[in-house]
Structures are given as C-alpha cells and as structure tokens.
Motif scaffolding. Sequence first.
Motif, PDB file in Angstrom:
ATOM      1  N   LYS B  61       0.864  -1.188   0.000  1.00  0.00           N
ATOM      2  CA  LYS B  61       0.000   0.000   0.000  1.00  0.00           C
ATOM      3  C   LYS B  61       0.893   1.228   0.000  1.00  0.00           C
ATOM      4  O   LYS B  61       1.944   1.245   0.657  1.00  0.00           O
ATOM      5  CB  LYS B  61      -0.867  -0.019   1.253  1.00  0.00           C
ATOM      6  N   THR B  62       0.500   2.260  -0.749  1.00  0.00           N
ATOM      7  CA  THR B  62       1.288   3.493  -0.749  1.00  0.00           C
ATOM      8  C   THR B  62       0.948   4.273   0.514  1.00  0.00           C
ATOM      9  O   THR B  62      -0.133   4.849   0.651  1.00  0.00           O
ATOM     10  CB  THR B  62       1.004   4.336  -2.003  1.00  0.00           C
ATOM     11  N   VAL B  63       1.885   4.246   1.456  1.00  0.00           N
ATOM     12  CA  VAL B  63       1.657   4.895   2.754  1.00  0.00           C
ATOM     13  C   VAL B  63       2.645   6.040   2.993  1.00  0.00           C
ATOM     14  O   VAL B  63       2.530   6.771   3.961  1.00  0.00           O
ATOM     15  CB  VAL B  63       1.768   3.900   3.927  1.00  0.00           C
ATOM     16  N   GLY B  64       3.639   6.175   2.108  1.00  0.00           N
ATOM     17  CA  GLY B  64       4.640   7.228   2.289  1.00  0.00           C
ATOM     18  C   GLY B  64       5.419   7.408   1.001  1.00  0.00           C
ATOM     19  O   GLY B  64       5.076   6.833  -0.036  1.00  0.00           O
ATOM     20  N   LYS B  65       6.485   8.202   1.094  1.00  0.00           N
ATOM     21  CA  LYS B  65       7.249   8.540  -0.119  1.00  0.00           C
ATOM     22  C   LYS B  65       7.894   7.313  -0.761  1.00  0.00           C
ATOM     23  O   LYS B  65       7.952   7.209  -1.985  1.00  0.00           O
ATOM     24  CB  LYS B  65       8.336   9.565   0.226  1.00  0.00           C
ATOM     25  N   GLY B  66       8.383   6.382   0.072  1.00  0.00           N
ATOM     26  CA  GLY B  66       9.059   5.200  -0.464  1.00  0.00           C
ATOM     27  C   GLY B  66       8.122   4.326  -1.274  1.00  0.00           C
ATOM     28  O   GLY B  66       8.433   3.932  -2.402  1.00  0.00           O
ATOM     29  N   THR B  67       6.965   4.019  -0.695  1.00  0.00           N
ATOM     30  CA  THR B  67       6.022   3.157  -1.417  1.00  0.00           C
ATOM     31  C   THR B  67       5.388   3.899  -2.598  1.00  0.00           C
ATOM     32  O   THR B  67       5.049   3.275  -3.605  1.00  0.00           O
ATOM     33  CB  THR B  67       4.928   2.620  -0.464  1.00  0.00           C
ATOM     34  N   GLU B  68       5.282   5.232  -2.505  1.00  0.00           N
ATOM     35  CA  GLU B  68       4.796   5.997  -3.667  1.00  0.00           C
ATOM     36  C   GLU B  68       5.802   5.898  -4.816  1.00  0.00           C
ATOM     37  O   GLU B  68       5.432   5.731  -5.976  1.00  0.00           O
ATOM     38  CB  GLU B  68       4.556   7.471  -3.286  1.00  0.00           C
ATOM     39  N   TYR B  69       7.080   5.995  -4.464  1.00  0.00           N
ATOM     40  CA  TYR B  69       8.140   5.848  -5.472  1.00  0.00           C
ATOM     41  C   TYR B  69       8.064   4.453  -6.097  1.00  0.00           C
ATOM     42  O   TYR B  69       8.147   4.291  -7.312  1.00  0.00           O
ATOM     43  CB  TYR B  69       9.501   6.075  -4.809  1.00  0.00           C
ATOM     44  N   MET B  70       7.858   3.440  -5.248  1.00  0.00           N
ATOM     45  CA  MET B  70       7.755   2.062  -5.743  1.00  0.00           C
ATOM     46  C   MET B  70       6.623   1.909  -6.740  1.00  0.00           C
ATOM     47  O   MET B  70       6.746   1.212  -7.748  1.00  0.00           O
ATOM     48  CB  MET B  70       7.462   1.110  -4.570  1.00  0.00           C
ATOM     49  N   SER B  71       5.499   2.585  -6.450  1.00  0.00           N
ATOM     50  CA  SER B  71       4.310   2.411  -7.296  1.00  0.00           C
ATOM     51  C   SER B  71       4.521   2.989  -8.697  1.00  0.00           C
ATOM     52  O   SER B  71       3.796   2.645  -9.625  1.00  0.00           O
ATOM     53  CB  SER B  71       3.084   3.045  -6.627  1.00  0.00           C
ATOM     54  N   ASP B  72       5.524   3.863  -8.856  1.00  0.00           N
ATOM     55  CA  ASP B  72       5.816   4.448 -10.174  1.00  0.00           C
ATOM     56  C   ASP B  72       6.831   3.641 -10.975  1.00  0.00           C
ATOM     57  O   ASP B  72       7.102   3.959 -12.131  1.00  0.00           O
ATOM     58  CB  ASP B  72       6.381   5.875 -10.003  1.00  0.00           C
ATOM     59  N   LEU B  73       7.435   2.622 -10.349  1.00  0.00           N
ATOM     60  CA  LEU B  73       8.477   1.859 -11.040  1.00  0.00           C
ATOM     61  C   LEU B  73       7.885   1.043 -12.194  1.00  0.00           C
ATOM     62  O   LEU B  73       6.794   0.497 -12.090  1.00  0.00           O
ATOM     63  CB  LEU B  73       9.197   0.923 -10.054  1.00  0.00           C
ATOM     64  N   LYS B  74       8.625   1.001 -13.290  1.00  0.00           N
ATOM     65  CA  LYS B  74       8.144   0.350 -14.504  1.00  0.00           C
ATOM     66  C   LYS B  74       8.695  -1.070 -14.626  1.00  0.00           C
ATOM     67  O   LYS B  74       9.754  -1.385 -14.073  1.00  0.00           O
ATOM     68  CB  LYS B  74       8.592   1.158 -15.732  1.00  0.00           C
ATOM     69  N   SER B  75       7.996  -1.875 -15.399  1.00  0.00           N
ATOM     70  CA  SER B  75       8.465  -3.233 -15.695  1.00  0.00           C
ATOM     71  C   SER B  75       9.856  -3.148 -16.312  1.00  0.00           C
ATOM     72  O   SER B  75      10.132  -2.224 -17.078  1.00  0.00           O
ATOM     73  CB  SER B  75       7.530  -3.923 -16.689  1.00  0.00           C
ATOM     74  N   GLY B  76      10.706  -4.092 -15.963  1.00  0.00           N
ATOM     75  CA  GLY B  76      12.069  -4.088 -16.492  1.00  0.00           C
ATOM     76  C   GLY B  76      13.068  -3.455 -15.530  1.00  0.00           C
ATOM     77  O   GLY B  76      14.266  -3.682 -15.641  1.00  0.00           O
ATOM     78  N   THR B  77      12.568  -2.659 -14.573  1.00  0.00           N
ATOM     79  CA  THR B  77      13.462  -2.034 -13.599  1.00  0.00           C
ATOM     80  C   THR B  77      14.096  -3.108 -12.719  1.00  0.00           C
ATOM     81  O   THR B  77      13.421  -4.045 -12.286  1.00  0.00           O
ATOM     82  CB  THR B  77      12.678  -1.053 -12.698  1.00  0.00           C
TER      83      THR B  77
END
Lengths: 303, 238
Positions: B61-77
């Motif tokens: 779950k996006t609960v802070g800056k770290g998980t928000e950053y994770m949610s933007d990561l693209k396939s292949g990263t």
Amino acid sequence: MVDISTNLCGLQLSNPVIPASGTFGFGEEFKNFYDLNILGSISIKGTTKEPRFGNETPRIAECTSGMLNSVGLQNPGVDAVISDKLPKMKEFYNKQVIANISGFSFEEFEYSCEKIDKADNVGIIEVNISCPNVHGGGMSFGTNAESAAEVTKRVKKVTTKPVFIKLTPNVTNISEIAKACEEAGADGLSLINTLLGLRVDLKTKKPVLANKKGGFSGSAVLPVALRCVYEVYEAVKIPIMGMGGVSTADDVIEMMLCGASAVQIGAANLVNPYACKEIIENLPHAMKKYGINSLKEIIGGAH
Amino acid sequence: MHKIISNKNIAKDVFEMKLSGDTSKITAPGQFINIKLDGFYLRRPISVCDYNSDTITIIYKTVGKGTEYMSDLKSGTELDVLCGLGNGFDTSKSGDKPLLIGGGVGVPPMYNLAKKLISENKKPAAVLGFNTADDIFYEKEFMDLGIEVKISTADGSAHNKGFVTDIFPEDYTYFYTCGPIPMLKAVCDKTKTSGQLSFEERMGCGFGACMGCTCKTKYGDKRICKDGPVLLKEEIIW
C-alpha cells in the motif's frame, strides 16, 4: 600489489575495515552473508554490566542519506557476552575482536572492562562514553573532559589491553575531550559516535521515535566525522579509529588521510549487509586509482 | 538483482508487484523481502504474497514517499532485494482445518500460506477484512484456490458489514493472522485455539543486526525482523 594492512597499538589488521559497534551485533547475522574472516576486526554490540532491553519502539527513523536510531544499548549484559557471545564468535571469526563497553557509572565501566579483559579473543577494549540514547550514562560521560578522563583512568587500571575511548561529536570542542583522554592514559580514540537528531511524523505531528531524540548516522554524517578526525589527529599522538558515514573504499581512504589508522563502517552494514566485504574488495582498486601503495603511509596525509 | 515483471494498481492505493529472480532463500510463507530504492536510505520491508521457483509477488500500500516511489516503477526495472527474511508461518501446527485471517495489507501473506496448507492436504478457510469495497483485492485469487472465503468490510459497502471477527466459521483447528494491531488483538480475544500472528515494526536492517524492532514477549525479547515477524498467540504481551 598494494598493501592494505594497518595496525592499532600493536594489533595487526589485514585491512582497516571494521564493522562498527551496534551495526553488526556479534556477527551472527552477517556470517550467513559472507566469510567474516576477511574483516580487519569486529567491534561488538555495546555491552553493559546488566542486560538491557533498550528503549521503546519505534527506534528507527529514516533521513535523507541517513537514519536515526534510539535503540538504547540493547544487549545481553557482560556476563552473557563473555560466556556465550564471544565464545560463539570464535566459531566463525578467528581474529581478535574489539569489545565495546558502556556504563551508567564509573563503577559499571570498571566492572565490565575488568571482566571482558579476561576474554582471550578481545584484542582492544573500546569504551563508549558517547551513546546519545541513554539517560544518566553514555554520552554524559563524554561531553565533559573531567569525566571522560576519569572513565579512562578507571578502566586503564583494570585492563592490560589497549583502551580506545569512543567520543561523541555532540560537543563544542572534541579535541579538548580527546586530549583529556590521552592524558588520562587512553591508548587510542574512536570517533565519531552518532549525532543527536530528531524527526517528526507529519501524519501524527509527533516525533517519529518513541524516545523522541536519536543518533543520526549514515553517509550524510561523513563530513562531520572527517572534520572531527582531522581536528583530533592534530591534537593527540595516539591512534584513531575513524567512523561516521563511511560507505565506500574512497571514504576509507579519505578518513585515513584525515588521520585514522583504521576505519569503522556503521549504518552502511544495515542498508547493505555486504558493505564491508565490498569496501575491502574495492580498496586495492581505489588505491591504484589514487596512486597509493600502502594505506599505512597515508594516515594523516591530508595535514 | 531482481527485475520487475509487472507493477499494477489492484485496489485503492494498493499495488501488486511481480519480481523475477532468485527465490531460493524463501523458505516459508509469511517471510518478507527488503527492497532498496534509489534515493531512500533504508530498505522497504514488504511481505511475500506468493512465490515460485523464479517469481516473487508482493502487494503493498502506498503509505509514504518510499512506497509511492515504488508504485511508479516500470516493468524491467532492476531492484536490489534481500529475500527470505524473518521466520514465517509454521504450518506443522495447523491441524486439518486452519483459519486464515487477513486484514487490509495483512491479507497478502495469507495467500501463499493458503497454498502451502492446501499442498499439505489441509482444508484452510480464509476470512478477509477490509475497510470499504474499494480496498478489496485478491477476492478472486482466494476463491480460485477452492477454499471457503468470507469477506467483511467495516462500512458494509461490500460483503458482510463488520469486522473479521464477526464472520469466523464455526470450527477450526488453529489460526494464522496478519493485519493491524487492533485486529490482531480482537482475533486473539475471539479465537479459542492457539495460533500465529504476524507483526509489523519500523525496521533498520531487516535481518536482525540493528535491534531497531525489538519487542518484549513472554518468551524473551524478540526482533520482529529476525525472530518474527510471526509470533505465537501464547507469547504475546499486549
């Protein structure tokens, strides 16, 4: 071949890289990641007379390029360290370790140092008078030249092993404390411990840490540590173990140029359990890059 | 290194990420992985939802800056991930009909646990709780396992109105649970059998070195990351 060996008060180290106290436990968690015998030495988890649970959680807060901790010297107590932890370390680490000792009174420092003096795999005693996370002890001994000298004198009387006093950067003049320890008989100095910090949770609008304040460490503190080592190197003649934000082989070289004879790696181990291994492997390459043949020869070279 | 195969939004603020790479260090359901993210000092510990020989599925779950950053990561990263952390659930204690109770982002570890229990010829039942209809995820995935699944929402916007403790089945031999602390406590109060609970805490390292996440239990001080995150009902001090 470049020479990455160094020595501390006669203790020969195959390389200057030593995991810092409180970031490496008693080695048990890291032995599954790599063979710890590559390490110059290991500074064990800060040990006190009595077992300690430490502070309430949360004890960890993230910062830009670093972290706060308010663990508060959680440890099993000096008796369990001597009867259980140190013998266990011999099973996977065949070199001398650095025993990190803390206390809440002069007598407690004496008690623990006298006991740990008998452990045959302890090569150096590192006396922590700089923990920012405990009340009525720790840092309160290290922020005053008289009490820093008194702790030094007391522990020197009860051990024949080299004694390094671990200093706090949370003082106006770290050289003054360093000189007081040297005059009181310290064989060496370890610096720096963490910087006192605080963070606020914007959702609860209260400090993140249950203890409110904590010790700031991680790569962000490297310049502060370098400055402290640089200043203390000019103030004393005894060897220095430099630490604070060191995360790469380049950082190790920089720390040694400032005056460190060996270098401890702290928070970097928590983020990357292979940090010390990678630094040791990268040291020869970094030395070649900067035209360094022997690490011992560059100690204090920046002065 | 592990490579992102997919990273998609599956409920309100909830994402499912699939990673390819070595999974050999994962030995039990309920363990977690610890992910290094560029620009963040500490890793992000996320429980394993499912895994096979070369893929790990996590739900966060996006609960802070770290998980928000994770949610933007693209396939292949590619991500630096430490795997197989924590003790995980012990399925040997489950009996024939264990009850699995998940709340919110405490639901994911129940999924692989259910699969493991099924593979051991047991008949698990799952009770999943969410705040509202928009929060629900993995309903179909749990149903497809062919087990009894009950869902509650606190506001009654889907399925049964109320809490997980309102929809427990009649009998079960043991329980496993993960979710917010008030739910874990309510589960312990309501359940008549023994069981295992998975806890969360702010962590430094995630592998037992820093002592950042220690809690007191009746069986001594335990590190949530190394001696946990799963603790026994009997040892918990509330």
